[in-house]
Design an enzyme around this catalytic site. Sequence first.
Site, PDB file in Angstrom:
ATOM      1  N   ILE A 125       0.814  -1.226   0.000  1.00 32.62           N
ATOM      2  CA  ILE A 125       0.000   0.000   0.000  1.00 32.62           C
ATOM      3  C   ILE A 125       0.842   1.267   0.000  1.00 32.62           C
ATOM      4  O   ILE A 125       0.311   2.370  -0.022  1.00 32.62           O
ATOM      5  CB  ILE A 125      -0.945   0.031   1.215  1.00 32.62           C
ATOM      6  N   GLY A 126       2.163   1.118   0.031  1.00 30.41           N
ATOM      7  CA  GLY A 126       2.988   2.319   0.011  1.00 30.41           C
ATOM      8  C   GLY A 126       4.459   1.994   0.070  1.00 30.41           C
ATOM      9  O   GLY A 126       4.868   0.859   0.309  1.00 30.41           O
ATOM     10  N   GLY A 146       7.771   3.613   1.971  1.00 30.27           N
ATOM     11  CA  GLY A 146       8.292   4.586   2.914  1.00 30.27           C
ATOM     12  C   GLY A 146       9.751   4.872   2.670  1.00 30.27           C
ATOM     13  O   GLY A 146      10.392   4.296   1.786  1.00 30.27           O
ATOM     14  N   ASP A 200      10.332  15.482   8.601  1.00 33.75           N
ATOM     15  CA  ASP A 200       9.815  15.183   7.261  1.00 33.75           C
ATOM     16  C   ASP A 200       8.293  15.238   7.241  1.00 33.75           C
ATOM     17  O   ASP A 200       7.627  14.324   6.767  1.00 33.75           O
ATOM     18  CB  ASP A 200      10.301  13.806   6.800  1.00 33.75           C
TER      19      ASP A 200
END
Length: 1014
Positions: free
Chosen positions: A684-685, A687, A805
Site C-alpha cells: 500500500i505504500g 516509505g 519530514d
Amino acid sequence: MIYLHRIYFIIVLFTLIFHGRLGFSDNNKLHEAEVRALKEIGKKLGKKDWDFNKDPCSGEGTWIVTTYTTKGFESNITCDCSFLPQNSSCHVIRIALKSQNLTGIVPPEFSKLRHLKVLDLSRNSLTGSIPKEWASMRLEDLSFMGNRLSGPFPKVLTRLTMLRNLSLEGNQFSGPIPPDIGQLVHLEKLHLPSNAFTGPLTEKLGLLKNLTDMRISDNNFTGPIPDFISNWTRILKLQMHGCGLDGPIPSSISSLTSLTDLRISDLGGKPSSFPPLKNLESIKTLILRKCKIIGPIPKYIGDLKKLKTLDLSFNLLSGEIPSSFENMKKADFIYLTGNKLTGGVPNYFVERNKNVDVSFNNFTDESSIPSHDCNRVTSNLVESFALGNKSHKGSTCFLQRMPCVHPKRYHLYKLYINCGGGEVKVDKEITYQADDEPKGASMYVLGANKRWALSSTGNFMDNDDDADEYTVQNTSRLSVNASSPSFGLYRTARVSPLSLTYYGICLGNGNYTVNLHFAEIIFTDDNTLYSLGKRLFDIYVQDQLVIKNFNIQEAARGSGKPIIKSFLVNVTDHTLKIGLRWAGKGTTGIPIRGVYGPMISAISVEPNFKPPVYYDTKDIILKVGVPVAAATLLLFIIVGVFWKKRRDKNDIDKELRGLDLQTGTFTLRQIKAATDNFDVTRKIGEGGFGSVYKGELSEGKLIAVKQLSAKSRQGNREFVNEIGMISALQHPNLVKLYGCCVEGNQLILVYEYLENNCLSRALFGKDESSRLKLDWSTRKKIFLGIAKGLTFLHEESRIKIVHRDIKASNVLLDKDLNAKISDFGLAKLNDDGNTHISTRIAGTIGYMAPEYAMRGYLTEKADVYSFGVVALEIVSGKSNTNFRPTEDFVYLLDWAYVLQERGSLLELVDPTLASDYSEEEAMLMLNVALMCTNASPTLRPTMSQVVSLIEGKTAMQELLSDPSFSTVNPKLKALRNHFWQNELSRSLSFSTSGPRTASANSLVDAEEKTGLLD
C-alpha cells in the site's frame, strides 16, 4: 447591621415565649389556608407520612422527626404562633425536608405559605425548575442543593430580594448567571457548584457586598477571575475549584482580609506569579492547586499563623522552600506536590508527624535525602529529587523515575494489584496482590513483593470525619456474577481526594498492555441521594494525560458495572507510572460533604512479548550432573560455530538487545501469514526505509506492516530508534505502533491500519477515484489534528522529537478522517530542547525549512515550516511541488505570497468547495500557514500557538499587524528559489566540517549573515 434583625427576632421570640404566647391551645392552630397548601405540597412531593390528623404546628405526630438513621436527614416544620392578636392562627416559617428521596417537580403551592422564611429541600431528586409563582415569597434561606433541577438560572430567584442564603449546588442548571442577580444585595451565602453554568461572571456579582461564602466550583465559566471580587470585603470562604475560569488570580484579592478559606484550582490561561496574599492573616485553608503559578513561594506564607491546610500542588513553583515554613506549627496538611522546587527538603518536613507531601519536585541537595526507605518516612518524598546521573545514598524511591538497581534476572514482567482490597486469585496463574493499607493523606506504600508501590496525596476535607478512609467497600449493586473469578476485584477500591499514583518497579523494558479496572461502588443508579453524586478525574500513563475528566459511571453506563480501560505502554527505563488526579470537577456535597476524587478497583500489567528466562547455573549442575554438562558444552561449541557464520546477520538483534528492548511482539511467520508472504497486491505504500503492506492477523485485526530495507546501517539505527522511543509516544494524532518483528536481519514494524490512506492521496491522488471529497469541516479537523500531533511531539511528550519530514504523504487518515502523523524513522531526539546541528539532512524538497536544508540548523521550527506548507495544501487542494500557475512560480507557497500581497488569499481555497466553506476560517488558516513558513525560524509560531489560534483561544490580530508575519522580503524569496533550484537538486545529504554547536543566539546570527533578517 446585617445581623440586627436576627437579634431583634430572637428577643421578640423570647419575650413572646416568656409571656406564654407560643402555647399550642385550640386557638393556636395552623391557618386553614396553609393546611390546604401543605396537603397539596405533600401530594406533589409524595410526602405520605404527614399526619393531618394532628395540627402541623402542634409538634406532635410526624411533623417533627427527631430520630433518623440517614446522615443529613431532616423532616421538620417550624411554626410561629406569636402573631398578634393573641388568639390568631399560627403560620409556617420554616420547612426542612432533607435527604428524603422526594421526586417530582417543585410545587408552586409553597408560595401560599406567606410567612415562610426558610426552605431546605436539599439532597432529593426534584426535577424541573423554580416556579414563577414564587416571585411573591419572602424567603430568606433557600437550598435546593443536590437535586435534578435544570434549565437556565431561574430568574424568579432574582425577585426574592430578601434572600440571605441561596444554594443551587449539585443540580443541572446551565447557561450564564443573569445580571439581575445583582438585585440580591442581602445575600451572604451563594453556592452554585456542580452545575453547567457558562459564560463570564457577570460584573453585577460585584454588587453583592454582604457575601461571606461564595462557591462556584465545577462549572464551565469562561474568562478571567474578575477584579470585582475585591468588593466582597466581608467574605470568609471563596471556592473556585475547576470552574473553567482563567488566571491570573487578581492582585485585588489582597483586600479580602477576612478570608479564612480560599480554594482555587485548575485555572486556564498563561502562567503568572504568586498572588499577593500577605494581608490574609486570618486564613486557615489556602488551596491554590494547578493554578499555573510560577516563581518562588513567598516567605510570608510561612508566617500565616492560623494556617492549617496549605495546598500549592501541581503548579510551576521554583526555588527553595522558605525557611519561614518552620513556623507553621498549627498546619495539619502541607502539599507542595508536583512543582519544580529545588535545594533541599528541610528536616522539620521529614521528621514531623503532620501530613506533608513534597513528592514530584526537583530537589538537588543530596544531603537532605532520608537514609531509610520512602514507606518509613512520615512525609511523602516520592520522586522528589532530580540528581541526574549522580551517585546517591538512600532508597531510589526518592529519585525521579525511580531508577532500577536490580540486575535483569530480577526484573518483573507481570503485575496484578487489587486496589483497596485483599489478595484475589482469579485463576491458577493469576493472583492479584493485596493493596489494603488504610491510611493515605500523604503516604508511600511498597507492595508485598517490592515490585510495585503507590503514592497518595490529599485529605478528605469537610467530611467531619477524623478517620478518613482511603479504601472503600461496595455500597452499590455490582453487575458482576458473584461466582465470577473477577467478582472480588470490584468489591473494594482505593480512593484519593487529590492524587493517586501507582508504580511498576524494575519492569523489564518493552511493550505492555496496561488494564485499569474501574467500577463506581459509592454512587448508585436509584433515586436515593447516593445517585446524585458525580466523580470526575484525569488519568495519566507515563506522565502523559490519556483521559481527561474520566467519569466511571458514564463510561460503564451505570454504577456497579465494571469498565476496563486498556493502554499500550512502552517501558523504556524499567518504571511504569499510572497517575489519577482530581481536577476540581465533580460533586463535593453529595451524598455528604467531602471530596470525591480518583477511584480504582484493580490494575493488571502484561507483556506483549515473551519474557526472557534466567536459570540458576548451580542448581542445574547439581540436578543433571556431568553428562548433561558435557552435552551442554558440546552444544555451546556447535552454537558458537553457527553464530560465527551468521554473526553479520545478527548485528541488528545484538543492537536491539543491547538496548534492552523487548518488543518482539510478532513472529515472522505471523507477519508472512498476515501479508500473504508480502504479496505485491498487499503493498500500500513505499516509505523512506522500505515498503508498507496491509496485513490481517488471524483474529481479523487489520495492521500496516513496514518492512525495513537493509540498504544501510543508518537505516538500521533509525529502526532501533523507532522501536525504543516512538512506541512510548501515544497521542490521538500519532499513528500507533503495535509492535515489531526481529528475526535474523528481518526488521519489521507493525502499526495500526488506517483505512483512508494518506492525506496526499486524499487531496491530489493520481486519478479522481482515489481522491476523497473533503468538506471544509473535515479539512479544518485534519489541519488541527496535525497541529496537535506536532504540539505533543515538540512540547508535551516526555522525549521531545523533531519529525524532520512533515508532508502530506506522512499524514494518514483513519476511518473518521482524523489525521495521524506517521513515519518517525527520520526523527531525532532533542532532549534538552536546544537548537542543534544535524550532520545529515533528511527531508523532502519543497517542505524543508531553509535554515535546516542550507545550514543544518534543526529545531522544532523546521517542523513548523513544513506544517505551514501542508496547511496550504489542505486549504487549496493543490500540491506545493506540482502546482505552477505560471513559469514564474516554483511552488504553491510562492503563489500564496503573491496572492497575499494582492489581498486575494481566498483565491487559494480549493475550487471544489465552491462556496461551502467559512471565509473567516479560511483566512485564518491561510495566514497561520504563511506565518509558519516565515523564512526566519525565530518569527514562526510554536505549534501550541498554532493550535491556540485555530481554536480561537488566542487572537490573531496583533500577529497579523506585524509585517514580518505577512510579507516576504524579495531577497528572501530569491534566496529560497536559488536554493531550491540549485543546491538541493545536487544533494540532500552533507557532512559538517568538524564539531559545531548552535544556540538560539547563534541561529539568529546565522540568519543575519545570510540576509534572513535584513
